[in-house]
Design a protein around this motif. Structure first.
Motif, short mmCIF file in Angstrom:
data_model
loop_
_atom_site.label_atom_id
_atom_site.label_comp_id
_atom_site.label_asym_id
_atom_site.label_seq_id
_atom_site.Cartn_x
_atom_site.Cartn_y
_atom_site.Cartn_z
N HIS A 145 46.67 -16.15 17.54
CA HIS A 145 45.23 -16.11 17.77
C HIS A 145 44.91 -16.12 19.27
N LEU A 146 45.67 -16.90 20.04
CA LEU A 146 45.44 -16.94 21.48
C LEU A 146 45.76 -15.60 22.11
N ALA A 147 46.88 -15.00 21.71
CA ALA A 147 47.25 -13.68 22.23
C ALA A 147 46.20 -12.64 21.88
N LEU A 148 45.69 -12.70 20.64
CA LEU A 148 44.65 -11.77 20.21
C LEU A 148 43.38 -11.95 21.04
N GLY A 149 43.01 -13.21 21.30
CA GLY A 149 41.83 -13.48 22.10
C GLY A 149 41.97 -12.94 23.51
N LEU A 150 43.14 -13.12 24.12
CA LEU A 150 43.36 -12.62 25.47
C LEU A 150 43.31 -11.09 25.52
N LEU A 151 43.88 -10.43 24.50
CA LEU A 151 43.83 -8.96 24.43
C LEU A 151 42.39 -8.49 24.27
N MET A 152 41.60 -9.19 23.48
CA MET A 152 40.19 -8.82 23.32
C MET A 152 39.44 -8.95 24.64
N LEU A 153 39.73 -9.98 25.40
CA LEU A 153 39.08 -10.17 26.69
C LEU A 153 39.45 -9.07 27.67
N MET A 154 40.71 -8.66 27.67
CA MET A 154 41.14 -7.55 28.52
C MET A 154 40.45 -6.26 28.07
N GLY A 155 40.30 -6.08 26.76
CA GLY A 155 39.58 -4.92 26.25
C GLY A 155 38.12 -4.93 26.66
N ALA A 156 37.50 -6.12 26.64
CA ALA A 156 36.11 -6.24 27.07
C ALA A 156 35.98 -5.86 28.54
N SER A 157 36.90 -6.34 29.36
CA SER A 157 36.89 -6.01 30.78
C SER A 157 37.05 -4.52 31.00
N LEU A 158 37.95 -3.88 30.24
CA LEU A 158 38.17 -2.44 30.37
C LEU A 158 36.93 -1.65 29.96
N ALA A 159 36.26 -2.07 28.85
CA ALA A 159 35.06 -1.36 28.40
C ALA A 159 33.99 -1.34 29.48
N TRP A 160 33.76 -2.50 30.10
CA TRP A 160 32.75 -2.57 31.17
C TRP A 160 33.18 -1.72 32.36
N SER A 161 34.47 -1.75 32.68
CA SER A 161 34.97 -0.99 33.83
C SER A 161 34.76 0.50 33.65
#
Length: 296
Positions: A145-161
């Protein structure tokens, strides 16, 4: 210097938004919270612009950018970040989600063909180092779950970028306040559909309890703040914008530590120090170059 004052206001509002969003998730699911946030912002901004006589449809040139902001910067970023908040503490989550500089600066060079200074590349290196310090210890004791959460956050950062790059590539088209309701509506529709399909209708009690939180995240942290950030994105260099926005998690972390007793661990402190060094490098770089040129 005055150009950065609106940016400072946005940083304060969005920094406070992270612990507020964590509070909202105690009442409704991430998808419903995101839909309520942008739905309320859309309704309020539609009403205000209609009363002011400024409500209009986007033009053919504006629609692609409106869709980009609504789907990437609003819907994708917020849904992924909120989902990740279920597994990652809000302070640490805000640091990772706002690390757009790890994507924007390389993309500015590759896609926009912008010539970046040594200070910008050095600032990016500091940002990468800070993110690595923050993420690596969290994955030391592997949890799915922690790994999934971190991947989602990186995906959020990429979407905004990606949206930052899109806006900078079309600087001749300026999105003003009259586009905010359409952007929020574009974000609301897919979020609402996904919330209904996945979670069903929330209870009346949950909706009643979450509305005070939505009032902060919708009208203030969305309708007002997105106007400021969109204007900044289209006027300031993308590297400066993305690195300056890293100040948001600094405030978010401090507020989360106060509200949720989130521990500021040594790895988190070191990572924040590197990110802060990146912000300082990006801000002072142009001044140092001008000073060196004046002396030469």
């Amino acid at each position: 210097m005055r150009a950065f004052l609106p940016l400072a206001g946005a940083v304060v509002i969005w920094g406070g938004n992270w612990p507020v969003m964590k509070l909202g998730l105690t009442h409704v699911s991430p998808l419903w919270f995101a839909a309520a946030r942008f739905g309320s912002a859309a309704l309020i901004s539609f009403a205000v612009l209609a009363l002011l006589g400024r409500l209009r449809l986007p033009t053919r040139r504006e629609w692609p950018l409106v869709l980009g902001v609504g789907l990437l910067q609003m819907a994708a970023f917020t849904a992924l970040a909120l989902w990740a908040l279920q597994y990652v503490p809000p302070g640490r989550a805000s640091v990772i989600a706002y690390a757009t500089s790890i994507w924007v600066i390389p993309l500015s060079s590759l896609v926009l063909r912008e010539k970046l200074s040594r200070a910008q590349w050095l600032a990016t290196a500091f940002s990468y180092g800070g993110i690595i310090l923050i993420v690596a210890p969290a994955l030391a004791h592997w949890q799915a779950h922690l790994a999934l959460g971190l991947l989602m956050l990186m995906g959020a950062s990429l979407a905004w970028s990606v949206n930052i790059i899109q806006l900078r590539a079309h600087r001749e088209v300026r999105l003003g306040a009259d586009m905010i309701p359409w952007e929020c509506a574009v974000a609301t529709l897919p979020l609402l559909a996904l919330a209904l399909l996945r979670d069903g209708l929330p209870s009346t009690a949950a909706l009643g309890a979450v509305w005070p939180v939505v009032l902060y995240t919708g009208p203030l942290a969305t309708a007002l703040t997105f106007i400021v950030v969109l204007n900044i994105t289209q006027t300031l260099p993308p590297a400066a914008t993305s690195i300056a926005m890293l100040c948001v998690p600094l405030l978010g972390l401090l507020l989360s530590a106060l509200a949720f007793h989130e521990r500021i661990s040594p790895d988190l402190s070191a990572g924040l120090a590197l990110i802060a060094l990146g912000v300082a490098t990006s801000a002072l770089g142009p001044r140092l170059r001008r000073h060196a040129a004046a002396r030469g």
